[in-house]
Design a protein around this motif. Structure first.
Motif, PDB file in Angstrom:
ATOM      1  N   ALA A  53       0.814  -1.212   0.000  1.00  0.00           N
ATOM      2  CA  ALA A  53       0.000   0.000   0.000  1.00  0.00           C
ATOM      3  C   ALA A  53       0.849   1.263   0.000  1.00  0.00           C
ATOM      4  O   ALA A  53       0.516   2.241  -0.673  1.00  0.00           O
ATOM      5  CB  ALA A  53      -0.939  -0.008   1.210  1.00  0.00           C
ATOM      6  N   SER A  54       1.939   1.269   0.730  1.00  0.00           N
ATOM      7  CA  SER A  54       2.785   2.468   0.817  1.00  0.00           C
ATOM      8  C   SER A  54       3.403   2.820  -0.530  1.00  0.00           C
ATOM      9  O   SER A  54       3.505   3.994  -0.889  1.00  0.00           O
ATOM     10  CB  SER A  54       3.892   2.271   1.856  1.00  0.00           C
ATOM     11  N   ALA A 100       0.731   4.424  -2.554  1.00  0.00           N
ATOM     12  CA  ALA A 100       0.410   5.757  -2.031  1.00  0.00           C
ATOM     13  C   ALA A 100       1.482   6.768  -2.433  1.00  0.00           C
ATOM     14  O   ALA A 100       1.173   7.913  -2.791  1.00  0.00           O
ATOM     15  CB  ALA A 100       0.272   5.700  -0.511  1.00  0.00           C
ATOM     16  N   THR A 127      -2.327   7.600   9.664  1.00  0.00           N
ATOM     17  CA  THR A 127      -2.125   6.406   8.839  1.00  0.00           C
ATOM     18  C   THR A 127      -2.919   5.209   9.361  1.00  0.00           C
ATOM     19  O   THR A 127      -2.748   4.090   8.861  1.00  0.00           O
ATOM     20  CB  THR A 127      -0.631   6.022   8.779  1.00  0.00           C
ATOM     21  N   ASP A 128      -3.803   5.443  10.317  1.00  0.00           N
ATOM     22  CA  ASP A 128      -4.601   4.365  10.910  1.00  0.00           C
ATOM     23  C   ASP A 128      -5.654   3.889   9.903  1.00  0.00           C
ATOM     24  O   ASP A 128      -6.558   4.639   9.539  1.00  0.00           O
ATOM     25  CB  ASP A 128      -5.279   4.885  12.181  1.00  0.00           C
ATOM     26  N   PRO A 129      -5.563   2.634   9.441  1.00  0.00           N
ATOM     27  CA  PRO A 129      -6.520   2.160   8.438  1.00  0.00           C
ATOM     28  C   PRO A 129      -7.948   2.046   8.955  1.00  0.00           C
ATOM     29  O   PRO A 129      -8.887   1.956   8.155  1.00  0.00           O
ATOM     30  CB  PRO A 129      -5.952   0.788   8.046  1.00  0.00           C
ATOM     31  N   SER A 130      -8.102   2.054  10.276  1.00  0.00           N
ATOM     32  CA  SER A 130      -9.460   1.969  10.836  1.00  0.00           C
ATOM     33  C   SER A 130     -10.178   3.314  10.825  1.00  0.00           C
ATOM     34  O   SER A 130     -11.382   3.380  11.069  1.00  0.00           O
ATOM     35  CB  SER A 130      -9.409   1.421  12.269  1.00  0.00           C
ATOM     36  N   ALA A 133     -10.929   7.879   5.534  1.00  0.00           N
ATOM     37  CA  ALA A 133     -10.000   8.694   4.750  1.00  0.00           C
ATOM     38  C   ALA A 133     -10.330  10.177   4.851  1.00  0.00           C
ATOM     39  O   ALA A 133      -9.431  11.015   5.036  1.00  0.00           O
ATOM     40  CB  ALA A 133     -10.023   8.241   3.287  1.00  0.00           C
ATOM     41  N   SER A 177      -4.751   8.106   1.484  1.00  0.00           N
ATOM     42  CA  SER A 177      -4.236   6.826   0.990  1.00  0.00           C
ATOM     43  C   SER A 177      -3.976   5.878   2.147  1.00  0.00           C
ATOM     44  O   SER A 177      -3.897   6.284   3.316  1.00  0.00           O
ATOM     45  CB  SER A 177      -2.942   7.054   0.203  1.00  0.00           C
ATOM     46  N   ARG A 178      -3.794   4.613   1.807  1.00  0.00           N
ATOM     47  CA  ARG A 178      -3.442   3.607   2.816  1.00  0.00           C
ATOM     48  C   ARG A 178      -1.927   3.461   2.864  1.00  0.00           C
ATOM     49  O   ARG A 178      -1.259   3.478   1.826  1.00  0.00           O
ATOM     50  CB  ARG A 178      -4.082   2.258   2.486  1.00  0.00           C
ATOM     51  N   TRP A 179      -1.394   3.317   4.076  1.00  0.00           N
ATOM     52  CA  TRP A 179       0.049   3.187   4.278  1.00  0.00           C
ATOM     53  C   TRP A 179       0.339   1.926   5.075  1.00  0.00           C
ATOM     54  O   TRP A 179      -0.356   1.622   6.049  1.00  0.00           O
ATOM     55  CB  TRP A 179       0.597   4.406   5.027  1.00  0.00           C
ATOM     56  N   SER A 180       1.371   1.198   4.668  1.00  0.00           N
ATOM     57  CA  SER A 180       1.737  -0.042   5.357  1.00  0.00           C
ATOM     58  C   SER A 180       2.276   0.244   6.753  1.00  0.00           C
ATOM     59  O   SER A 180       2.027  -0.509   7.698  1.00  0.00           O
ATOM     60  CB  SER A 180       2.785  -0.812   4.540  1.00  0.00           C
TER      61      SER A 180
END
Length: 271
Positions: free
Chosen positions: A4-5, A8, A52-55, A58, A87-90
């Motif tokens: 994902a990073s 992004a 950067t928390d995917p939960s 956005a 965006s999503r980040w690892s």
């Protein structure tokens, strides 16, 4: 970076390129503001984790970034960072690394516009060689007990008036905000970014009216065919331009003084 990073960062690079296509954007100022955001995210670990928390949604993350940055930096920087946190980040660190890369790229873009990019690349290389051959200098620049101000002053004394301002800014940021990297690795990364920008030919296009997407594509293809290398377009609008369009690639102006090339461009744009 991976997963994902990597995606992004690729999207962020495209947004930066699109933004700096507009020659009215101050790329050096943008670099300074992005560097300030890098320092903020490096310092505030909890903030970068939230961003950067995917939960988290956005838009909620973009709104938070906007509230924190608006009034502190320009609108272009706010928009770039807002897009990045959508965006999503690892890993949260990947966001900081990416903002830092955009800051360096914006500075190199400013050097490219002014015709200094080749010199900047050479100066970064030569500075790296000097550091590698001078153990005392390297120790002073990497001394963890020395203040950032002292390191910056040392860089200014070494490069001030002897190197391009972009080179000086990049090296100052590197030695004052190493972020866990060795000095050699940081200089190598900067040199790589400079080489990537240098290998990317840029045409400054000034037109009487904004070009359509189709016209931009045709113009880019025409210039690529003429110069034999991929061409990036920096676009500007000036109603006073004679003939409707003027193109500058390096020191060469493609207009009435280079009639055959202008005719070639015109034919290709017309399809």
């Amino acid at each position: 970076m991976n997963g994902a990073s990597r995606e992004a960062l690729a999207a962020a690079r495209e947004r930066l390129d699109a933004l700096t296509d507009n020659t009215s954007v101050d790329a050096a100022k943008l670099a300074e503001e992005l560097a300030a955001v890098t320092a903020l995210l490096q310092r505030e670990v909890s903030l970068r984790r939230v961003l950067t928390d995917p939960s988290q949604g956005a838009e909620a993350k973009a709104e938070l970034a906007g509230r924190l940055l608006r009034g502190q930096v320009g609108g272009e920087t706010v928009d770039l960072i807002s897009g990045m946190v959508r965006s999503r980040w690892s890993q949260s660190r990947d966001l900081v690394d990416s903002v830092e890369e955009l800051a360096s790229t914006a500075d190199l873009t400013a050097a490219q516009r002014s015709g200094d990019l080749d010199d900047v690349e050479d100066e970064l290389f030569r500075f790296g060689r000097i550091v590698a051959s001078d153990k005392e200098l390297r120790a002073a620049l990497t001394n963890r007990s020395a203040s950032a101000a002292a390191k910056a002053e040392l860089v200014h004394s070494l490069l001030g008036g002897k190197a391009r301002p972009t080179t000086e800014r990049l090296v100052v940021r590197l030695v004052t905000q190493p972020r866990g990297r060795s000095l050699e690795a940081g200089l190598e990364s900067l040199s790589k970014l400079a080489a990537e920008r240098r290998d990317r030919m840029v045409a400054v296009v000034t037109s009487a009216v904004p070009l359509s997407d189709q016209q931009k594509q045709r113009l880019g293809a025409a210039l690529t065919a003429i110069y034999g290398r991929p061409m990036h377009l920096n676009l500007d609008v000036d109603p006073t331009v004679l003939g409707g369009i003027a193109v500058r690639v390096g020191d060469e102006i493609i207009n009435g003084s280079v009639a055959e090339r202008l005719d070639e461009v015109s034919r290709r744009m017309a399809g």
